[in-house]
Write an enzyme that holds these catalytic residues in place. Structure first.
Site, PDB file in Angstrom:
ATOM      1  CB  CYS A 163      -0.893  -0.170   1.089  1.00  0.00           C
ATOM      2  SG  CYS A 163      -0.150  -0.303   2.773  1.00  0.00           S
ATOM      3  CG  HIS A 311      -4.080   0.410   4.320  1.00  0.00           C
ATOM      4  ND1 HIS A 311      -3.403  -0.149   3.449  1.00  0.00           N
ATOM      5  CD2 HIS A 311      -5.097   0.914   3.887  1.00  0.00           C
ATOM      6  CE1 HIS A 311      -4.011  -0.299   2.146  1.00  0.00           C
ATOM      7  NE2 HIS A 311      -5.254   0.424   2.405  1.00  0.00           N
ATOM      8  CG  ASN A 332      -8.139   0.908   0.204  1.00  0.00           C
ATOM      9  OD1 ASN A 332      -6.918   0.774   0.396  1.00  0.00           O
ATOM     10  ND2 ASN A 332      -8.886   0.280   1.278  1.00  0.00           N
TER      11      ASN A 332
END
Length: 691
Positions: A163, A311, A332
């Site tokens: 990520c 994250h 995302n």
């Protein structure tokens, strides 16, 4: 039910000093039964000293883990019941969640597979922060870069904790789209595979540095197109080199192309993040992901977890009229099958969203065009090994080997571009420890640093740094200790040329370096600086400019002039052409062909005696002959010399003056032609008449 697992606690100082392995044996209520610690020592004495201190503190203060201190979403994640989604729905009813949960593209993975943002210890000390709020900038109540053609498509990182790479790449893609209107797809895999920090699918941090001068394993710096290194959701080898197409760019003149928002001590304010989004484009932020976040399918997420962030995501806008006090629009990297087509509306402050928020200012397109040249600075080796010279030790302990890094700078057309390289490598026994410096007196670098220029001369700076962790009662070693270039300078300021171990000018036309003293060792230049604690550096500079091709080349046509059967008193003329046969220099670096011409005889005169010609240009020169002083029947020779900054050429001139012709009575001549129309005598007379 007893449950055991092993984890690593990384004592994450700016360099790896040691690794602590902690083994837990826990029951279902997560009460700590025992704690077993294994230590892998660091590579130097400073590491061992600091390790002892921190291990003592760790053992004496380690708290037991209480079940009651864990959020309900995390309890579900830890206990992993088969009906976890149903359990989450029950919690949703109990806590009044304003969002829905269910199976989506992320719920088939473990959270640890999806979340790989690993927060370095004391990262705030090394970051550049923008803590300003512009009171005159009035941002709207609602803003969404998707409506402004400023967001690229949602991607899917798969079962890889990358990520951090998607957050890094995503905001650069948005800036490019906002400023150019073009949608580009940049490579996350290049960051995953080619960074030198050991970041990979097991985690990493914001990697803008590799888009801003920090060289990867394959050499070069800057973003790579996805087509050049496609994403594989794996720790694939680097296997470069790759073409680097975009480099971050400082747009406000402070020398920084990306910054964290806010200050070192807190999550940025909502207003600060809004202004950054509105001014620069989507921003990358950290957030804490729990099972509720993972299973999100829509609505306004209002989770209240205060756990550590894990994250990386992107904020593309906001809406003050949704949620309790407003929401961020979060992009995302779990595919369009998660959330609301890959997006989430999340309340301000929920799950620590906004932590370590950062933006990039701008970019430069790196692909060289026809009017750009490549300059390559190859760093070959550096040392302060006592066996190779009279060097004072750089480390406080004479037996310790340095932790090297350096920055090279190239200034072209008043703009300086930097690239940086650190002597880091993964520990073969513990791969992935990304703060690990190699400790070496001599660093065999062999790293190319590639720059682009349109200037015939560039300014070259090489700055050496020796990295040190703070140890009580021992001063840090710094830049001045390594490169101590005369003239003063600021310690630890890598931009200060007065502290450079080499500073000079490179000429692309002559391929020569001028400036600080160097010696020659094969094809490499060697410099030692002039300070007390010298290091020694081997490097060379090359370029793609072909000076020989574009250098002036003289040609003349014709190479000889012959004036035949000229009558005395005539003034015959002929032209010569003086040509620069070199191709036109598209960079305008090459000198013109500067020529001059002269004759060695007074009876030769020239219409033009000098000129200057660029590539494939020519001058016409008329050569005139004065025969007034020449005798009939004689031949005369002379030379025209054409001199130039290429070579000289000589044109030979020959003049032949004819003999006088016989004179006949024209009346008698015509009479004979008519009387004797067919006689051989008539033919003879006709020929004589033609003389």
């Amino acid at each position: 039910v007893l449950m055991s697992f092993t984890t690593h606690i990384y004592i994450n100082l700016p360099q790896k000093l040691f690794i602590v392995t902690v083994e837990f044996n826990q029951n279902a209520k997560l009460q700590l039964i025992y704690l077993k610690i294994k230590v892998k020592w660091g590579k130097n004495m400073k590491g061992k000293i600091t390790c002892i201190i921190i291990i003592f503190i760790l053992i004496s203060s380690y708290p037991s883990i209480g079940y009651d201190n864990i959020s309900k979403a995390d309890k579900i994640s830890i206990e992993k019941p088969t009906n976890s989604i149903e359990e989450l729905k029950k919690v949703s009813e109990e806590e009044g969640w304003t969002f829905t949960v269910g199976e989506n593209s992320a719920t088939s993975y473990e959270i640890e597979e999806l979340c790989g943002l690993v927060e370095p210890e004391n990262w705030q000390e090394y970051g550049d922060f923008d803590d300003t709020i512009n009171p005159s900038l009035m941002v709207p109540e609602q803003w969404d870069w998707r409506d402004q053609n400023g967001v690229t498509p949602v991607k899917n990182q798969g079962a890889c904790g990358s990520c951090w790479a998607f957050g890094t790449v995503g905001i650069l893609e948005s800036v490019i789209k906002i400023k150019s209107g073009s949608t580009v797809d940049l490579s996350e895999q290049w960051l995953v595979s080619c960074n030198k920090n050991g970041w990979d699918c097991n985690g990493g941090w914001w990697a803008h540095g590799y888009h801003d001068g920090l060289t990867g394993k394959c050499g070069g710096t800057g973003a790579v197109f996805e087509t050049n290194f496609p994403y594989s959701a794996s720790n694939k080898p680097c296997n470069g080199p790759y073409q680097h197409s975009y480099l971050l760019k400082d747009t406000n003149g402070d020398g920084k192309s990306w910054k964290y928002i806010g200050n070192q001590n807190s999550i940025p304010s909502v207003e600060q993040i809004k202004q950054a989004i509105y001014t620069y484009g989507p921003v990358a932020v950290a957030v804490h992901v729990d099972s509720a976040f993972q299973a999100y399918t829509g609505g306004v997420f209002n989770g209240k977890s205060d756990e550590a962030v894990n994250h990386a995501v992107i904020l593309v806008g906001w809406d003050d009229n949704q949620g309790k006090n407003g929401v961020w629009i979060l992009k995302n990297s779990w595919g369009a099958g998660w959330g609301e087509d890959g997006y989430m509306r999340i309340e301000y402050g929920s799950n620590r969203v906004g932590y370590s928020a950062n933006y990039v200012e701008g970019y430069s397109y790196l692909d060289p065009s026809d009017d750009e040249l490549t300059v390559t600075l190859k760093m070959h080796k550096l040392t302060n090994d006592p066996a190779e010279g009279d060097f004072d030790p750089i480390e406080p302990f004479p037996w310790d080997e340095p932790e090297w890094y350096y920055r090279v700078g190239l200034k072209s057309n008043s703009v300086t571009t930097y690239q940086e390289n650190h002597n880091k490598g993964e520990d073969p026994e513990n791969p992935g420890f990304w703060w690990d410096y190699n400790h070496e007196f001599t660093w065999n670098i062999d790293q190319d640093h590639i720059f682009y220029t349109t200037s015939p001369k560039v300014e070259v700076t090489i700055k050496l740094m020796e990295f040190d962790v703070f140890i009580p009662f021992i001063d840090d070693c710094d830049l001045a200790d390594v490169s101590a270039y005369p003239g003063g300078g600021t310690d630890n300021n890598i931009d200060d040329k007065r502290e450079a171990i080499y500073h000079g000018t490179y000429d692309l036309v002559t391929d020569k370096l001028t400036g600080d003293a160097t010696t020659t060792d094969g094809s490499y230049k060697v410099t030692m600086g002039d300070g007390i604690n010298n290091a020694k550096v081997w490097f060379k500079v090359t370029d793609t400019y072909d000076a020989e091709t574009y250098s002036p080349k003289l040609d003349v046509k014709p190479e000889a002039l012959n004036f035949k059967e000229v009558n005395k008193g005539d003034a015959p003329k002929k032209d010569i052409e003086i040509i620069n046969t070199a191709p036109k220099d598209p960079f305008d670096f090459a000198d013109n062909l500067d020529w001059s011409a002269s004759a060695d005889k007074g009876w030769i005169s020239l219409s033009k005696k000098s000129g200057s010609l660029s590539g494939l240009k020519s001058d016409k020169v008329t050569v005139s002959i004065d025969t007034s002083d020449m005798a009939n029947g004689n031949t005369y020779t002379g030379n025209i010399k054409v001199s130039s900054n290429d070579k000289d050429k000589t044109i030979k001139v020959t003049v032949t003056v004819s003999k006088p012709r016989a004179v006949y009575n024209s009346f008698f001549y015509e009479l004979l032609k008519n009387i004797l129309p067919f006689s051989p005598l008539r033919n003879i007379l006709t020929k004589l008449g033609k003389m």
